[in-house]
Design a protein around this motif. Structure first.
Motif, PDB file in Angstrom:
ATOM      1  N   LEU A  20      -7.048  -4.130  -7.304  1.00 11.47           N
ATOM      2  CA  LEU A  20      -7.107  -3.944  -5.850  1.00 11.47           C
ATOM      3  C   LEU A  20      -6.970  -5.260  -5.102  1.00 11.47           C
ATOM      4  O   LEU A  20      -6.214  -5.355  -4.123  1.00 11.47           O
ATOM      5  N   ALA A  21      -7.687  -6.299  -5.562  1.00 14.99           N
ATOM      6  CA  ALA A  21      -7.640  -7.587  -4.867  1.00 14.99           C
ATOM      7  C   ALA A  21      -6.206  -8.119  -4.805  1.00 14.99           C
ATOM      8  O   ALA A  21      -5.757  -8.611  -3.759  1.00 14.99           O
ATOM      9  N   LEU A  24      -4.113  -6.014  -2.271  1.00 15.59           N
ATOM     10  CA  LEU A  24      -4.434  -6.342  -0.879  1.00 15.59           C
ATOM     11  C   LEU A  24      -3.909  -7.731  -0.521  1.00 15.59           C
ATOM     12  O   LEU A  24      -3.378  -7.934   0.574  1.00 15.59           O
ATOM     13  N   HIS A  25      -4.037  -8.677  -1.454  1.00 16.43           N
ATOM     14  CA  HIS A  25      -3.500 -10.013  -1.183  1.00 16.43           C
ATOM     15  C   HIS A  25      -1.983  -9.944  -0.987  1.00 16.43           C
ATOM     16  O   HIS A  25      -1.441 -10.529  -0.044  1.00 16.43           O
ATOM     17  N   SER A  28      -1.115  -8.667   2.353  1.00 18.03           N
ATOM     18  CA  SER A  28      -1.679  -9.371   3.506  1.00 18.03           C
ATOM     19  C   SER A  28      -0.674 -10.332   4.136  1.00 18.03           C
ATOM     20  O   SER A  28      -0.991 -11.009   5.115  1.00 18.03           O
ATOM     21  N   PRO A  30       2.762 -10.547   6.229  1.00 15.37           N
ATOM     22  CA  PRO A  30       3.593  -9.636   7.030  1.00 15.37           C
ATOM     23  C   PRO A  30       5.009  -9.443   6.479  1.00 15.37           C
ATOM     24  O   PRO A  30       5.546  -8.340   6.559  1.00 15.37           O
ATOM     25  N   LEU A  33       4.711  -7.153   3.485  1.00 18.05           N
ATOM     26  CA  LEU A  33       4.410  -5.791   3.935  1.00 18.05           C
ATOM     27  C   LEU A  33       5.686  -5.115   4.440  1.00 18.05           C
ATOM     28  O   LEU A  33       5.937  -3.938   4.170  1.00 18.05           O
ATOM     29  N   PRO A  95      -5.534   6.261  -5.020  1.00 18.15           N
ATOM     30  CA  PRO A  95      -5.005   7.365  -4.207  1.00 18.15           C
ATOM     31  C   PRO A  95      -5.055   7.076  -2.699  1.00 18.15           C
ATOM     32  O   PRO A  95      -6.095   6.697  -2.161  1.00 18.15           O
ATOM     33  N   GLY A  96      -3.911   7.280  -2.061  1.00 22.07           N
ATOM     34  CA  GLY A  96      -3.839   7.166  -0.609  1.00 22.07           C
ATOM     35  C   GLY A  96      -3.743   5.750  -0.071  1.00 22.07           C
ATOM     36  O   GLY A  96      -3.474   5.559   1.113  1.00 22.07           O
ATOM     37  N   LEU A  97      -3.951   4.752  -0.929  1.00 18.55           N
ATOM     38  CA  LEU A  97      -4.047   3.370  -0.437  1.00 18.55           C
ATOM     39  C   LEU A  97      -2.742   2.876   0.186  1.00 18.55           C
ATOM     40  O   LEU A  97      -2.736   2.401   1.327  1.00 18.55           O
ATOM     41  N   THR A 100      -1.825   4.679   3.450  1.00 16.83           N
ATOM     42  CA  THR A 100      -2.706   4.315   4.563  1.00 16.83           C
ATOM     43  C   THR A 100      -2.366   2.925   5.097  1.00 16.83           C
ATOM     44  O   THR A 100      -2.348   2.705   6.318  1.00 16.83           O
ATOM     45  N   ILE A 101      -2.084   1.997   4.201  1.00 16.13           N
ATOM     46  CA  ILE A 101      -1.743   0.637   4.643  1.00 16.13           C
ATOM     47  C   ILE A 101      -0.398   0.630   5.362  1.00 16.13           C
ATOM     48  O   ILE A 101      -0.243  -0.022   6.404  1.00 16.13           O
ATOM     49  N   ALA A 104      -0.913   1.992   8.777  1.00 15.67           N
ATOM     50  CA  ALA A 104      -1.591   1.002   9.619  1.00 15.67           C
ATOM     51  C   ALA A 104      -0.580  -0.037  10.109  1.00 15.67           C
ATOM     52  O   ALA A 104      -0.609  -0.452  11.270  1.00 15.67           O
ATOM     53  N   GLY A 105       0.313  -0.442   9.227  1.00 15.90           N
ATOM     54  CA  GLY A 105       1.345  -1.413   9.593  1.00 15.90           C
ATOM     55  C   GLY A 105       2.278  -0.862  10.659  1.00 15.90           C
ATOM     56  O   GLY A 105       2.698  -1.590  11.563  1.00 15.90           O
ATOM     57  N   GLU A 108       0.490  -0.704  14.005  1.00 20.24           N
ATOM     58  CA  GLU A 108       0.352  -2.047  14.572  1.00 20.24           C
ATOM     59  C   GLU A 108       1.675  -2.507  15.177  1.00 20.24           C
ATOM     60  O   GLU A 108       1.703  -3.125  16.239  1.00 20.24           O
TER      61      GLU A 108
END
Lengths: 110, 110
Positions: A20-21, A24-25, A28, A30, A33, A95-97, A100-101, A104-105, A108
């Motif tokens: 996970l870390a 997410l890194h 993070s 842009p 992403l 699941p869903g991660l 969802t991200i 969110a992007g 934004e």
């Protein structure tokens, strides 16, 4: 004779090894992403097919970070390096991660 | 006389100023993710109330990163600095994001 142990230049973590870390890194940044968003729902794409404001070597670096985090699968075909999102692996692992991200992007950026 | 403009030592981004990249970066550290998990569904907690393997100054640093990313609200009460998760702000800004990441962290730790 022992098997040759040249390190794989395109090593990928297995599904279970995805952390996970690291995910997410990787997301993070842009630009990364945006690359992942560009791969979602698509097949394989080359680095050069992305409209991002970075040099080719920076693009290559970003894809390496994404591959090592387990977000994309890369394979070499002749002189082309093809990149695909590991949507199924990520959905099973977290699941869903990813969805969802990415949502969110989008909210934004809107 | 103009108003004094001492910078606020505990400045917080407004809800609208919370950025996805900063949130993902803040949560990409396992210790910070653990702190956020420890704040979820709780009220205010002090740095010292967390069972994390870091020194007090590192703890303080992690809380600063979380505050600047908009994940937590900090306030000073006498000598105590109290920390609370901005669950409502985050839910409005990025629906489902915090819950999904916390769930992913739990399934990884399981």
């Amino acid at each position: 004779m022992p098997a040759q142990t040249t390190p794989d230049p395109l090593a990928h973590p297995t599904r279970e090894e995805i952390e996970l870390a690291a995910v997410l890194h990787a997301l993070s940044d842009p630009v990364r992403l945006r690359m992942v968003r560009g791969l979602a729902g698509e097949g394989e794409r080359t680095c050069g097919s992305f409209d991002v404001p970075v040099t080719k070597s920076t693009c290559t670096h970003h894809f390496k970070v994404l591959r090592e985090a387990g977000l994309i699968r890369q394979r070499q075909e002749g002189t082309m390096r093809l990149n695909a999102l590991r949507e199924d692996d990520l959905e099973v692992r977290f699941p869903g991660l990813l969805r969802t991200i990415l949502q969110a992007g989008e909210s934004e950026a809107a």
